[in-house]
Design a protein around this motif. Structure first.
Motif, PDB file in Angstrom:
ATOM      1  N   ILE A  54     -15.805  38.502  85.845  1.00  0.00           N
ATOM      2  CA  ILE A  54     -16.624  39.592  85.319  1.00  0.00           C
ATOM      3  C   ILE A  54     -16.224  39.744  83.865  1.00  0.00           C
ATOM      4  N   VAL A  55     -17.204  39.727  82.975  1.00  0.00           N
ATOM      5  CA  VAL A  55     -16.937  39.941  81.563  1.00  0.00           C
ATOM      6  C   VAL A  55     -17.324  41.377  81.241  1.00  0.00           C
ATOM      7  N   LEU A  56     -16.349  42.164  80.864  1.00  0.00           N
ATOM      8  CA  LEU A  56     -16.563  43.564  80.486  1.00  0.00           C
ATOM      9  C   LEU A  56     -16.860  43.576  78.996  1.00  0.00           C
ATOM     10  N   THR A  57     -18.045  43.987  78.658  1.00  0.00           N
ATOM     11  CA  THR A  57     -18.538  43.846  77.287  1.00  0.00           C
ATOM     12  C   THR A  57     -18.796  45.203  76.642  1.00  0.00           C
ATOM     13  N   PRO A  58     -18.731  45.265  75.320  1.00  0.00           N
ATOM     14  CA  PRO A  58     -19.167  46.484  74.638  1.00  0.00           C
ATOM     15  C   PRO A  58     -20.652  46.700  74.934  1.00  0.00           C
ATOM     16  N   PRO A  59     -21.073  47.943  75.096  1.00  0.00           N
ATOM     17  CA  PRO A  59     -22.480  48.173  75.429  1.00  0.00           C
ATOM     18  C   PRO A  59     -23.399  47.733  74.295  1.00  0.00           C
ATOM     19  N   ALA A  60     -24.398  46.995  74.682  1.00  0.00           N
ATOM     20  CA  ALA A  60     -25.449  46.595  73.742  1.00  0.00           C
ATOM     21  C   ALA A  60     -24.899  45.909  72.499  1.00  0.00           C
ATOM     22  N   ALA A  61     -23.935  45.014  72.683  1.00  0.00           N
ATOM     23  CA  ALA A  61     -23.332  44.305  71.548  1.00  0.00           C
ATOM     24  C   ALA A  61     -24.247  43.217  71.003  1.00  0.00           C
ATOM     25  N   ASP A  62     -25.314  42.927  71.699  1.00  0.00           N
ATOM     26  CA  ASP A  62     -26.266  41.904  71.263  1.00  0.00           C
ATOM     27  C   ASP A  62     -26.882  42.311  69.923  1.00  0.00           C
ATOM     28  N   PRO A  63     -26.750  41.474  68.894  1.00  0.00           N
ATOM     29  CA  PRO A  63     -27.306  41.848  67.587  1.00  0.00           C
ATOM     30  C   PRO A  63     -28.834  41.881  67.556  1.00  0.00           C
ATOM     31  N   GLY A  64     -29.484  41.386  68.610  1.00  0.00           N
ATOM     32  CA  GLY A  64     -30.931  41.339  68.629  1.00  0.00           C
ATOM     33  C   GLY A  64     -31.606  42.601  69.137  1.00  0.00           C
ATOM     34  N   ILE A  65     -30.829  43.627  69.505  1.00  0.00           N
ATOM     35  CA  ILE A  65     -31.463  44.849  69.995  1.00  0.00           C
ATOM     36  C   ILE A  65     -31.483  45.914  68.905  1.00  0.00           C
ATOM     37  N   THR A  66     -32.402  46.821  69.036  1.00  0.00           N
ATOM     38  CA  THR A  66     -32.553  47.878  68.033  1.00  0.00           C
ATOM     39  C   THR A  66     -31.581  49.021  68.295  1.00  0.00           C
ATOM     40  N   ASP A  67     -31.432  49.902  67.319  1.00  0.00           N
ATOM     41  CA  ASP A  67     -30.592  51.087  67.507  1.00  0.00           C
ATOM     42  C   ASP A  67     -31.123  51.955  68.643  1.00  0.00           C
ATOM     43  N   GLU A  68     -32.454  52.049  68.753  1.00  0.00           N
ATOM     44  CA  GLU A  68     -33.048  52.844  69.837  1.00  0.00           C
ATOM     45  C   GLU A  68     -32.723  52.239  71.203  1.00  0.00           C
ATOM     46  N   GLU A  69     -32.809  50.925  71.311  1.00  0.00           N
ATOM     47  CA  GLU A  69     -32.461  50.259  72.569  1.00  0.00           C
ATOM     48  C   GLU A  69     -30.982  50.457  72.888  1.00  0.00           C
ATOM     49  N   ARG A  70     -30.140  50.384  71.861  1.00  0.00           N
ATOM     50  CA  ARG A  70     -28.703  50.592  72.052  1.00  0.00           C
ATOM     51  C   ARG A  70     -28.442  52.010  72.576  1.00  0.00           C
ATOM     52  N   ARG A  71     -29.127  53.003  72.003  1.00  0.00           N
ATOM     53  CA  ARG A  71     -28.982  54.385  72.480  1.00  0.00           C
ATOM     54  C   ARG A  71     -29.433  54.504  73.933  1.00  0.00           C
ATOM     55  N   THR A  72     -30.511  53.832  74.290  1.00  0.00           N
ATOM     56  CA  THR A  72     -30.999  53.866  75.671  1.00  0.00           C
ATOM     57  C   THR A  72     -29.965  53.291  76.629  1.00  0.00           C
TER      58      THR A  72
END
Length: 136
Positions: A54-72
């Motif tokens: 299991i890879v525990l990742t920072p939430p929404a670390a993908d650079p391809g998502i928007t700030d709004e998606e990250r907030r969601t």
């Protein structure tokens, strides 16, 4: 074709709390602990199963998502509706006792389900649903 599940990803918002849950309570091994740019990825897995992690990742670390998606994503994590994983054990009652003695949020005590399995459910520190089935 020979395909296996190698790794699943779950978000975390507190690396130390995630380690406390997966390593100290569930007994998983820490395989990697990598930091980059103020973020931290932690790979854990069950002892004796080096090919499953299991890879525990920072939430929404993908650079391809928007700030709004990250907030969601962060909002869904807080509600416990973003991610989950299904684990299995031969000792459901013993595993649940360890979880209940910790500060894990209990969602469901061990229960015989009408579809033929016995399981329980808790949330990890990031709000991810962790269901654990009893092996037959």
């Amino acid at each position: 074709m020979d395909i296996t599940i190698h790794a699943s990803f779950l978000p975390h918002d507190d690396a130390d709390a995630a380690l406390g849950f997966y390593r100290d309570i569930l007994g998983f091994e820490v395989r990697k602990d990598v930091g980059f740019g103020g973020m931290r990825w932690i790979t854990v897995g069950p002892a004796g199963q080096p090919g499953t992690s299991i890879v525990l990742t920072p939430p929404a670390a993908d650079p391809g998502i928007t700030d709004e998606e990250r907030r969601t994503v962060v909002e869904m994590m807080a509600k416990g509706t973003y991610a989950g994983i299904l684990l299995a054990t031969a000792d459901l009652d013993g595993t649940f006792a360890r979880l209940a003695a910790s500060d894990a949020e209990v969602v469901q005590e061990p229960t015989d389900q009408p579809y033929g399995i016995r399981d329980c459910a808790v949330r990890d520190p990031a709000g991810n649903m962790v269901r654990i089935q009893e092996l037959p």
